[in-house]
Design a protein around this motif. Structure first.
Motif, PDB file in Angstrom:
ATOM      1  N   THR B 336       0.817  -1.211   0.000  1.00  0.00           N
ATOM      2  CA  THR B 336       0.000   0.000   0.000  1.00  0.00           C
ATOM      3  C   THR B 336       0.851   1.261   0.000  1.00  0.00           C
ATOM      4  OG1 THR B 336      -2.029   0.867   0.978  1.00  0.00           O
ATOM      5  CG2 THR B 336      -0.294   0.341   2.506  1.00  0.00           C
ATOM      6  N   THR B 337       2.079   1.194   0.565  1.00  0.00           N
ATOM      7  CA  THR B 337       2.935   2.378   0.584  1.00  0.00           C
ATOM      8  C   THR B 337       3.901   2.398  -0.605  1.00  0.00           C
ATOM      9  OG1 THR B 337       4.311   1.202   2.181  1.00  0.00           O
ATOM     10  CG2 THR B 337       2.830   2.857   3.047  1.00  0.00           C
ATOM     11  N   LEU B 338       4.165   1.246  -1.206  1.00  0.00           N
ATOM     12  CA  LEU B 338       4.988   1.211  -2.420  1.00  0.00           C
ATOM     13  C   LEU B 338       4.192   1.751  -3.606  1.00  0.00           C
ATOM     14  CD1 LEU B 338       6.576  -2.309  -1.967  1.00  0.00           C
ATOM     15  CD2 LEU B 338       7.881  -0.197  -2.249  1.00  0.00           C
ATOM     16  N   THR B 339       2.875   1.752  -3.468  1.00  0.00           N
ATOM     17  CA  THR B 339       2.008   2.317  -4.496  1.00  0.00           C
ATOM     18  C   THR B 339       1.363   3.554  -3.871  1.00  0.00           C
ATOM     19  OG1 THR B 339       0.184   1.005  -3.666  1.00  0.00           O
ATOM     20  CG2 THR B 339       1.505   0.033  -5.415  1.00  0.00           C
ATOM     21  N   SER B 340       0.497   4.215  -4.592  1.00  0.00           N
ATOM     22  CA  SER B 340      -0.143   5.388  -3.995  1.00  0.00           C
ATOM     23  C   SER B 340      -1.461   5.005  -3.340  1.00  0.00           C
ATOM     24  CB  SER B 340      -0.362   6.463  -5.055  1.00  0.00           C
ATOM     25  OG  SER B 340      -1.427   6.087  -5.889  1.00  0.00           O
ATOM     26  N   THR B 341      -1.550   3.775  -2.841  1.00  0.00           N
ATOM     27  CA  THR B 341      -2.845   3.268  -2.367  1.00  0.00           C
ATOM     28  C   THR B 341      -3.232   3.861  -1.013  1.00  0.00           C
ATOM     29  OG1 THR B 341      -2.351   1.247  -3.525  1.00  0.00           O
ATOM     30  CG2 THR B 341      -4.182   1.194  -2.003  1.00  0.00           C
ATOM     31  N   GLY B 342      -2.516   3.453   0.028  1.00  0.00           N
ATOM     32  CA  GLY B 342      -2.816   4.008   1.344  1.00  0.00           C
ATOM     33  C   GLY B 342      -3.936   3.309   2.089  1.00  0.00           C
ATOM     34  N   ALA B 343      -4.514   2.250   1.501  1.00  0.00           N
ATOM     35  CA  ALA B 343      -5.420   1.424   2.295  1.00  0.00           C
ATOM     36  C   ALA B 343      -4.572   0.715   3.353  1.00  0.00           C
ATOM     37  CB  ALA B 343      -6.105   0.394   1.401  1.00  0.00           C
ATOM     38  N   VAL B 344      -5.151   0.362   4.479  1.00  0.00           N
ATOM     39  CA  VAL B 344      -4.385  -0.385   5.484  1.00  0.00           C
ATOM     40  C   VAL B 344      -5.206  -1.572   5.968  1.00  0.00           C
ATOM     41  CG1 VAL B 344      -3.056   1.596   6.290  1.00  0.00           C
ATOM     42  CG2 VAL B 344      -5.239   1.087   7.361  1.00  0.00           C
ATOM     43  N   ASN B 345      -4.547  -2.712   6.224  1.00  0.00           N
ATOM     44  CA  ASN B 345      -5.249  -3.823   6.866  1.00  0.00           C
ATOM     45  C   ASN B 345      -4.766  -3.988   8.294  1.00  0.00           C
ATOM     46  OD1 ASN B 345      -2.843  -5.257   6.847  1.00  0.00           O
ATOM     47  ND2 ASN B 345      -3.684  -7.056   5.847  1.00  0.00           N
ATOM     48  N   SER B 346      -3.964  -3.021   8.748  1.00  0.00           N
ATOM     49  CA  SER B 346      -3.445  -3.029  10.110  1.00  0.00           C
ATOM     50  C   SER B 346      -2.953  -1.609  10.362  1.00  0.00           C
ATOM     51  CB  SER B 346      -2.302  -4.024  10.231  1.00  0.00           C
ATOM     52  OG  SER B 346      -1.386  -3.849   9.170  1.00  0.00           O
ATOM     53  N   ALA B 456       2.252  11.988   7.978  1.00  0.00           N
ATOM     54  CA  ALA B 456       1.066  12.648   7.419  1.00  0.00           C
ATOM     55  C   ALA B 456       1.420  13.482   6.191  1.00  0.00           C
ATOM     56  CB  ALA B 456       0.399  13.523   8.475  1.00  0.00           C
ATOM     57  N   VAL B 457       2.464  14.309   6.282  1.00  0.00           N
ATOM     58  CA  VAL B 457       2.797  15.169   5.140  1.00  0.00           C
ATOM     59  C   VAL B 457       3.382  14.346   3.988  1.00  0.00           C
ATOM     60  CG1 VAL B 457       3.068  17.291   6.475  1.00  0.00           C
ATOM     61  CG2 VAL B 457       5.047  15.801   6.166  1.00  0.00           C
ATOM     62  N   THR B 458       4.150  13.291   4.320  1.00  0.00           N
ATOM     63  CA  THR B 458       4.693  12.412   3.279  1.00  0.00           C
ATOM     64  C   THR B 458       3.562  11.734   2.526  1.00  0.00           C
ATOM     65  OG1 THR B 458       6.627  11.987   4.661  1.00  0.00           O
ATOM     66  CG2 THR B 458       6.251  10.488   2.837  1.00  0.00           C
ATOM     67  N   SER B 459       2.606  11.230   3.290  1.00  0.00           N
ATOM     68  CA  SER B 459       1.470  10.538   2.705  1.00  0.00           C
ATOM     69  C   SER B 459       0.657  11.474   1.812  1.00  0.00           C
ATOM     70  CB  SER B 459       0.610   9.982   3.836  1.00  0.00           C
ATOM     71  OG  SER B 459      -0.588   9.462   3.353  1.00  0.00           O
ATOM     72  N   ALA B 460       0.457  12.714   2.268  1.00  0.00           N
ATOM     73  CA  ALA B 460      -0.351  13.659   1.492  1.00  0.00           C
ATOM     74  C   ALA B 460       0.368  14.089   0.218  1.00  0.00           C
ATOM     75  CB  ALA B 460      -0.697  14.877   2.341  1.00  0.00           C
ATOM     76  N   ALA B 461       1.632  14.506   0.343  1.00  0.00           N
ATOM     77  CA  ALA B 461       2.342  15.039  -0.821  1.00  0.00           C
ATOM     78  C   ALA B 461       2.617  13.958  -1.860  1.00  0.00           C
ATOM     79  CB  ALA B 461       3.647  15.693  -0.385  1.00  0.00           C
ATOM     80  N   ASN B 462       2.726  12.687  -1.424  1.00  0.00           N
ATOM     81  CA  ASN B 462       2.922  11.591  -2.361  1.00  0.00           C
ATOM     82  C   ASN B 462       1.617  10.952  -2.790  1.00  0.00           C
ATOM     83  OD1 ASN B 462       5.928  10.956  -2.810  1.00  0.00           O
ATOM     84  ND2 ASN B 462       5.816  11.298  -0.604  1.00  0.00           N
ATOM     85  N   ASN B 463       0.486  11.559  -2.361  1.00  0.00           N
ATOM     86  CA  ASN B 463      -0.824  11.029  -2.727  1.00  0.00           C
ATOM     87  C   ASN B 463      -1.033   9.592  -2.286  1.00  0.00           C
ATOM     88  OD1 ASN B 463      -0.340  12.868  -5.711  1.00  0.00           O
ATOM     89  ND2 ASN B 463      -1.601  13.498  -4.002  1.00  0.00           N
ATOM     90  N   ASN B 464      -0.522   9.247  -1.082  1.00  0.00           N
ATOM     91  CA  ASN B 464      -0.713   7.885  -0.601  1.00  0.00           C
ATOM     92  C   ASN B 464      -2.047   7.757   0.129  1.00  0.00           C
ATOM     93  OD1 ASN B 464      -0.247   5.689   1.712  1.00  0.00           O
ATOM     94  ND2 ASN B 464       0.931   5.133  -0.089  1.00  0.00           N
ATOM     95  N   GLY B 465      -2.145   8.431   1.278  1.00  0.00           N
ATOM     96  CA  GLY B 465      -3.426   8.400   1.996  1.00  0.00           C
ATOM     97  C   GLY B 465      -3.416   7.593   3.275  1.00  0.00           C
ATOM     98  N   SER B 466      -2.392   6.741   3.491  1.00  0.00           N
ATOM     99  CA  SER B 466      -2.323   6.043   4.775  1.00  0.00           C
ATOM    100  C   SER B 466      -1.801   7.012   5.822  1.00  0.00           C
ATOM    101  CB  SER B 466      -1.426   4.817   4.678  1.00  0.00           C
ATOM    102  OG  SER B 466      -0.094   5.183   4.448  1.00  0.00           O
ATOM    103  N   ALA B 467      -1.885   6.598   7.100  1.00  0.00           N
ATOM    104  CA  ALA B 467      -1.505   7.511   8.170  1.00  0.00           C
ATOM    105  C   ALA B 467      -0.924   6.753   9.344  1.00  0.00           C
ATOM    106  CB  ALA B 467      -2.719   8.305   8.643  1.00  0.00           C
ATOM    107  N   PHE B 468      -0.153   7.471  10.154  1.00  0.00           N
ATOM    108  CA  PHE B 468       0.023   7.070  11.537  1.00  0.00           C
ATOM    109  C   PHE B 468      -1.210   7.663  12.197  1.00  0.00           C
ATOM    110  CE2 PHE B 468       4.790   6.253  12.620  1.00  0.00           C
ATOM    111  CZ  PHE B 468       4.778   5.171  11.772  1.00  0.00           C
ATOM    112  N   ALA B 469      -2.236   6.828  12.372  1.00  0.00           N
ATOM    113  CA  ALA B 469      -3.584   7.363  12.505  1.00  0.00           C
ATOM    114  C   ALA B 469      -3.932   7.873  13.896  1.00  0.00           C
ATOM    115  CB  ALA B 469      -4.601   6.323  12.044  1.00  0.00           C
ATOM    116  N   GLY B 470      -2.980   7.902  14.792  1.00  0.00           N
ATOM    117  CA  GLY B 470      -3.240   8.528  16.082  1.00  0.00           C
ATOM    118  C   GLY B 470      -3.414  10.029  15.928  1.00  0.00           C
ATOM    119  N   ILE B 471      -2.925  10.550  14.819  1.00  0.00           N
ATOM    120  CA  ILE B 471      -3.008  11.986  14.559  1.00  0.00           C
ATOM    121  C   ILE B 471      -4.472  12.426  14.459  1.00  0.00           C
ATOM    122  CG2 ILE B 471      -2.955  11.740  12.051  1.00  0.00           C
ATOM    123  CD1 ILE B 471      -1.105  14.191  11.998  1.00  0.00           C
ATOM    124  N   THR B 472      -4.781  13.588  15.024  1.00  0.00           N
ATOM    125  CA  THR B 472      -6.115  14.164  14.882  1.00  0.00           C
ATOM    126  C   THR B 472      -6.040  15.185  13.758  1.00  0.00           C
ATOM    127  OG1 THR B 472      -6.375  13.964  17.262  1.00  0.00           O
ATOM    128  CG2 THR B 472      -7.983  15.331  16.109  1.00  0.00           C
TER     129      THR B 472
END
Lengths: 203, 554
Positions: B336-346, B456-472
């Motif tokens: 998911t991170t090697l592509t611009s997917t950003g879905a997570v199963n964990s 968060a910024v890496t994910s956004a600028a690379n159009n990924n979409g996954s997160a360290f999701a503790g972030i508000t």
């Protein structure tokens, strides 16, 4: 100025194409998939609901839950689920994990507390408790526990239900799913179907 | 069977499936993006939509079409999100606020699918289907179109900068490629247990006598395109960790396969479009080398389970589902991170520090191994041009790629492309950790908190979409900042790519000479791999050192 006019013209074409896309991809496609699914696989498409006897149903009024979703269980006669970070526990309206980091002191504290609870409940040393028992899942809705955690609970469940350990172990085996195709993912025990089987056997 | 053996066999199964499909789908894609013939139904659609499918667009016109189409999409998603309460099938959910609607509109139009909201508590079915599912398709088709335009630009010679027709590429990519595959896999998903209904949420009385809400939704139909189009936006908050979005380990492997399917095939198609199969093979090989290394390293990190909390529990199962275990979670996390997917199963935030670090590293590579549908290919081709340029400097000759001279203009465009995302990431991270409203969103301080912001910024600028999701991130500050990063991170590079493609299409095709660096041999694969790693290393090591590396060593 010329560029802005060009962008405007291309946007108008874009709007016409987008309307077509919405009708095809946003309306026709999901409705077609829903139609086929509801006719040919209604049980799956409606959430794999089961009744208190373990029978499949598509009616929520007859269901005790979904085979795919874990639920809050605090009955000492039954198998316990993993901890859950979804709402107040196993709440599908707020699915999520704890999102605590691997070195987070809050996570350390939570794990220690759960370990103490389980050790007391099952009468086992902390070292015997598997990892899934003390950690919350990604969805907070994990329907399953590891075979090791199920095994740990067999003695208690057998005793509280007046069943032999061999009987309970058999029920665990019947509700254990090996790795898909033998290699995919991990083996797991479905807690809801197992608990239904235990209640049935204890009756 | 040991967990390690099973993990290796699962990986081999995935590799085998991709090895079969890449050349087959690649050949089909090459045909789709070069054939002069339209299907009858396409012709009718072009007539109704009043677009000329045969106009050979100059790169500027092509870029205008991309931007105009995306802008319209952005406005429509924004409007539906804002107004959903007044529209049918809203489930009673309120409209999004301005910052939230802006973030979500940019997010889905830019193929990022970052989600500040929780699907089951904020997004009604109409928004999900007509807003988000639609963008899942068309944002993917836009990426594929741009990659195809670049490939055609390289294949053409002296034609005045014309790249083909955007509308044709968009419609064909959607109707001939994405829709049929998504349709079939949606039904496979339902057969595996995924839900597909329009039911209202209903309550059941549980075995223990309590109550539980059973959610509904047209999940499978969105899920298949979520993965196939390397989108990644979850129908529910927990994304592919949710049992209704990813019911078992078999479906999980299908999801990983879908993520990687089109990106690898696009690279193969590239070779066919430039009429030298070996060139596509070299790109595929480079992608495969990097991807295999990332998957293996992350799997090792998760199975070895570093971290004080992880050690105490006995394994890295926090944030992971029992049915997947560590290995299948790491495989998904890498794909998911090697592509611009950003879905997570964990939950990536609960990954071990090295595991979470690799997720970030994968994105920082520019998502090129194999990358998003289309965007992975054009990203890797930019790196390929950097590679021939560096080699050209070493031997003192004017570099060329596929018979096209890489002069000053070309290398400036490539440099702009390469620099855009790191600039956005590092500036974005700097703004986020200096502003108090940025820091307010972080769930924890120290290196892990920095990782949260950096992710968060890496994910956004690379159009990924996954997160360290503790972030508000559902605040005005984060929604605005991340929305900007997603928008610029998607469309600036696209404009640079199209401008470059235009130059290639204008340039004369030069026959290879004695000094030409062959770009299809294993040597080039090794050089390209090295360049990808060096570029990301030089750019991001300081930031990574303060985040995941510091946490690994502490």
């Amino acid at each position: 100025m010329k560029d802005i006019y060009a962008l405007y013209r291309h946007s108008l074409a874009g709007l016409r194409v987008m309307i077509g896309a919405i009708l095809l991809l946003g309306v026709a496609y999901p409705l077609l998939v829903t139609g086929i699914s509801q006719v040919s696989m209604p049980w799956h498409a409606n959430g794999s609901l089961i009744t208190s006897t373990g029978a499949h149903t598509t009616s929520s009024s007859h269901a005790v839950g979904s085979q795919l979703l874990g639920q809050v269980d605090d009955n000492p006669k039954l198998f316990f689920n993993r901890p859950s970070a979804a709402g107040d526990g196993y709440d599908p309206t707020s699915s999520y994990g704890s999102n605590l980091g691997p070195n987070d002191p809050r996570l350390v504290k939570a794990i220690k507390a759960v370990q103490r609870t389980i050790a007391a409940r099952e009468g086992v040393p902390v070292s015997a408790i598997p990892a899934d028992a003390v950690t919350s899942s990604g969805s907070g809705l994990d329907p399953a526990i590891s075979p090791a955690y199920a095994d740990l609970q067999v003695a208690r469940v057998a005793k509280t239900n007046g069943l032999s350990e061999a009987t309970v172990r058999r029920l665990v085996a019947q509700n254990t799913h090996g790795r898909a195709l033998g290699v995919l993912g991990a083996a797991y025990v479905n807690v809801l179907t197992l608990n239904i089987a235990v209640e049935h056997a204890a009756d | 069977m040991s967990a390690t053996t099973a993990a290796v066999l699962e990986l081999l199964l995935l590799v085998a499936a991709l090895a079969v499909s890449t050349p087959l789908l690649g050949r089909y894609l090459a045909h789709v993006y070069t054939s002069p013939r339209h299907l009858k139904v396409e012709r009718a659609a072009y007539r109704i939509m009043r677009v000329d499918p045969d106009a050979d667009q100059h790169w500027r016109s092509y870029a205008m079409s991309v931007l105009g189409f995306s802008m319209v999409g952005l406005l429509i998603v924004y409007a539906v999100a804002r107004l959903q309460l007044h529209l049918p099938q809203s489930l009673g959910f309120a409209g999004f606020g301005p910052a939230g609607a802006w973030n979500t509109a940019v997010s889905f139009v830019s193929n990022t699918n970052w989600q500040w909201y929780s699907g089951e508590a904020a997004a009604g079915y109409l928004l999900q289907a007509t807003g988000l599912t639609v963008q899942n398709f068309v944002s993917a088709a836009v990426g594929m179109a741009v990659a195809a335009a670049l490939a055609r630009g390289l294949a053409r010679s002296r034609n005045g900068g014309r790249l083909g027709n955007f509308w044709t590429d968009l419609v064909r990519g959607t109707v001939r490629v994405l829709l049929p595959i998504a349709f079939v896999t949606a039904l496979v998903f339902v057969a595996g247990g995924m839900i597909e209904n329009w039911n209202a949420f209903h309550t059941v009385t549980t075995l223990g006598g309590g109550h539980q809400t059973i959610t509904g939704g047209p999940v499978a139909s969105q899920e298949s395109i979520k993965l196939l189009g390397t989108n990644g936006g979850g129908f529910y908050n927990a994304n592919s960790a949710h049992p209704f979005e990813n019911p078992n380990a078999f479906i999980n492997l299908v999801q990983v396969y879908l993520i990687l399917l089109v990106p690898f095939a696009m690279a193969w198609a590239f070779g066919l479009i430039v009429k030298d199969k070996r060139q596509g093979g070299a790109i595929v090989a480079t992608m495969a080398v990097l991807a295999t290394a990332a998957v293996s390293f992350m799997t090792w990190a998760e199975m070895s389970g570093a971290g004080t909390a992880t050690r105490l529990a006995g394994a890295a199962m926090e944030g992971k589902e029992t049915r997947f275990g560590e290995a299948a979670s790491a495989m998904f996390g890498s794909a998911t991170t090697l592509t611009s997917t950003g879905a997570v199963n964990s939950m990536h935030e609960s990954f071990t520090a090295p595991g979470g670090g690799i997720a970030m590293f994968n994105m920082m590579l520019g998502e090129v191994a194999p990358g998003g549908v289309g965007s992975g290919l054009y990203g890797m081709l930019m790196l390929a041009i950097v590679t021939v340029f560096l080699c050209g400097l070493m031997v003192g000759r004017t570099p060329e790629y596929l018979g096209k001279k890489i002069g000053q203009h070309e290398i400036v465009l490539v440099a702009l492309y390469i620099l855009t995302t790191p600039t956005l990431v590092l500036l974005g991270a700097a703004v986020a950790v200096t502003a108090s409203s940025g820091l307010a969103g972080l769930s924890v301080g120290g290196p892990h908190g920095l990782s949260e912001a950096l992710y968060a910024v890496t994910s956004a600028a690379n159009n990924n979409g996954s997160a360290f999701a503790g972030i508000t991130s559902g605040t005005t500050f984060w929604n605005t900042l991340l929305g900007l990063l997603m928008l610029l991170g998607r469309f600036l590079p696209i404009v640079f790519v199209l401008a470059l493609a235009g130059r290639f299409a204008t340039a004369r095709h030069q026959p290879a000479g004695a000094g030409t660096l062959p770009t299809h041999r294993p040597l080039f694969v090794a050089l390209l791999t090295g360049v990808a790693l060096v570029v990301v290393g030089l750019t991001y090591v300081p930031a990574l050192a303060l985040g995941p590396i510091a946490e690994s060593l502490s």
